[in-house]
Design an enzyme around this catalytic site. Structure first.
Site, mmCIF file in Angstrom:
data_model
loop_
_atom_site.group_PDB
_atom_site.id
_atom_site.type_symbol
_atom_site.label_atom_id
_atom_site.label_comp_id
_atom_site.label_asym_id
_atom_site.label_seq_id
_atom_site.Cartn_x
_atom_site.Cartn_y
_atom_site.Cartn_z
ATOM 1 N N ASP A 109 0.887 -1.112 -0.057
ATOM 2 C CA ASP A 109 0.082 -0.040 -0.106
ATOM 3 C C ASP A 109 0.771 1.238 -0.177
ATOM 4 O OD1 ASP A 109 1.018 -0.351 2.551
ATOM 5 O OD2 ASP A 109 -1.088 -0.165 3.728
ATOM 6 N N ASP A 147 6.796 3.847 3.630
ATOM 7 C CA ASP A 147 6.882 5.040 4.522
ATOM 8 C C ASP A 147 8.544 5.193 5.062
ATOM 9 O OD1 ASP A 147 6.386 7.322 6.178
ATOM 10 O OD2 ASP A 147 5.205 5.952 7.794
ATOM 11 N N LYS A 201 6.226 7.623 0.424
ATOM 12 C CA LYS A 201 6.545 8.994 1.093
ATOM 13 C C LYS A 201 7.948 9.205 1.245
ATOM 14 C CE LYS A 201 2.634 8.974 4.545
ATOM 15 N NZ LYS A 201 2.344 8.910 6.016
ATOM 16 N N ARG A 209 -10.423 1.717 6.271
ATOM 17 C CA ARG A 209 -9.979 0.883 5.002
ATOM 18 C C ARG A 209 -10.857 0.916 3.763
ATOM 19 N NH1 ARG A 209 -5.071 -1.666 6.530
ATOM 20 N NH2 ARG A 209 -4.917 -2.653 8.522
HETATM 21 P P1 IMP Z 1 7.358 1.567 6.922
HETATM 22 O O1 IMP Z 1 7.785 0.314 7.480
HETATM 23 O O2 IMP Z 1 7.579 2.573 7.851
HETATM 24 O O3 IMP Z 1 7.526 1.698 5.512
HETATM 25 O O4 IMP Z 1 5.888 1.493 7.036
HETATM 26 C C1 IMP Z 1 5.018 0.852 6.084
HETATM 27 C C2 IMP Z 1 3.520 0.487 6.729
HETATM 28 O O5 IMP Z 1 3.042 1.443 7.536
HETATM 29 C C3 IMP Z 1 2.677 0.449 5.451
HETATM 30 O O6 IMP Z 1 2.575 -0.769 4.822
HETATM 31 C C4 IMP Z 1 1.404 0.922 6.126
HETATM 32 O O7 IMP Z 1 0.661 -0.387 6.487
HETATM 33 C C5 IMP Z 1 1.715 1.762 7.185
HETATM 34 N N1 IMP Z 1 1.617 3.058 7.071
HETATM 35 C C6 IMP Z 1 2.535 4.056 6.683
HETATM 36 N N2 IMP Z 1 2.402 5.170 6.335
HETATM 37 C C7 IMP Z 1 0.987 5.297 6.538
HETATM 38 C C8 IMP Z 1 -0.162 6.098 6.216
HETATM 39 O O8 IMP Z 1 0.088 7.323 6.133
HETATM 40 N N3 IMP Z 1 -1.419 5.668 6.583
HETATM 41 C C9 IMP Z 1 -1.769 4.471 6.853
HETATM 42 N N4 IMP Z 1 -0.829 3.554 6.984
HETATM 43 C C10 IMP Z 1 0.471 3.896 6.780
HETATM 44 MG MG MG Z 2 1.256 -2.199 4.522
#
Ligand code: IMP
Ligand code: MG
Length: 179
Positions: A104, A107, A135, A169
């Site tokens: 999805d 981040d 992001k 969702r």
């Molecule tokens: P990361 O490991 O920091 O890259 O986080 C990834 C996961 O965090 C994604 O697969 C999402 O499920 C969740 N996530 C990150 N940013 C958002 C957001 O803005 N809204 C909702 N879920 C997010």
């Molecule tokens: Mg995810």
């Protein structure tokens, strides 16, 4: 004015409309159809956030392919914990396969990096990353995101599969947190 939505303690405002999402998802699928036409790729959808994106994406895929699912978790509320846990693991034999990870949002990149490392131990031919959203301002690990639909600022978003504490969702559009 466009409708705001309230989820738990936060208010969200419309950010990316359903029509715009569908247009970009279609374009991504066209690129995948072209790039992977001789690869018989396996789409690996990362649950739960990618379930709607994956469903829309694979229905635009016209080349021989398959889809399967994996579940990891790393997120609490609006702050990434930096911890990942594998909850449902991949059952398919991935040896020699072209994998397209369907996510999805990337981040900090922690979840994706963990996924890639995990999948490498299964000896695939190739791993590509396809994320609905990125992001770039939050990225903390080196990652090559092969396909993405939208690059967005660091604000928290919800809808089209993405949640805020397990809610939202089901929203058809993507919303961003207000202030
Ligand atoms: P990361 O490991 O920091 O890259 O986080 C990834 C996961 O965090 C994604 O697969 C999402 O499920 C969740 N996530 C990150 N940013 C958002 C957001 O803005 N809204 C909702 N879920 C997010
Ligand atoms: Mg995810």
């Amino acid at each position: 004015m466009e409708k705001e939505v309230k989820i738990l303690d936060r208010t969200f405002v419309p950010f990316i409309k359903e029509e715009e999402i569908h247009k970009r998802v279609k374009q991504l699928a066209e690129k995948l159809n072209e790039d992977l036409k001789d690869s018989n790729p396996i789409f690996l959808a990362v649950l739960s956030g990618s379930f709607i994106f994956a469903a829309d994406l694979v229905r635009e895929i016209t080349i021989p392919s398959q889809i399967t699912f994996v579940k990891v978790s790393s997120y609490r509320g609006t702050q990434s914990t930096g911890e990942v846990r594998e909850e449902v693991s991949v059952s398919e034999n991935l040896e020699g396969r072209t994998i397209v990870i369907v996510e999805d949002i990337v981040d900090s990149g922690t979840t994706m990096k963990h996924m890639v490392e995990l999948l490498k131990t299964k000896h695939p031919k190739e791993i590509r990353i396809c994320s609905l959203l990125v992001k770039p301002g939050n990225l903390r690990v080196p990652l090559n995101i092969d396909y993405y639909a939208f690059s967005i600022p660091n604000d928290f978003i919800v809808g089209y599969g993405l949640d805020y504490d397990h809610q939202g969702r089901n929203l058809r559009d993507i919303y961003v947190v207000k202030d």
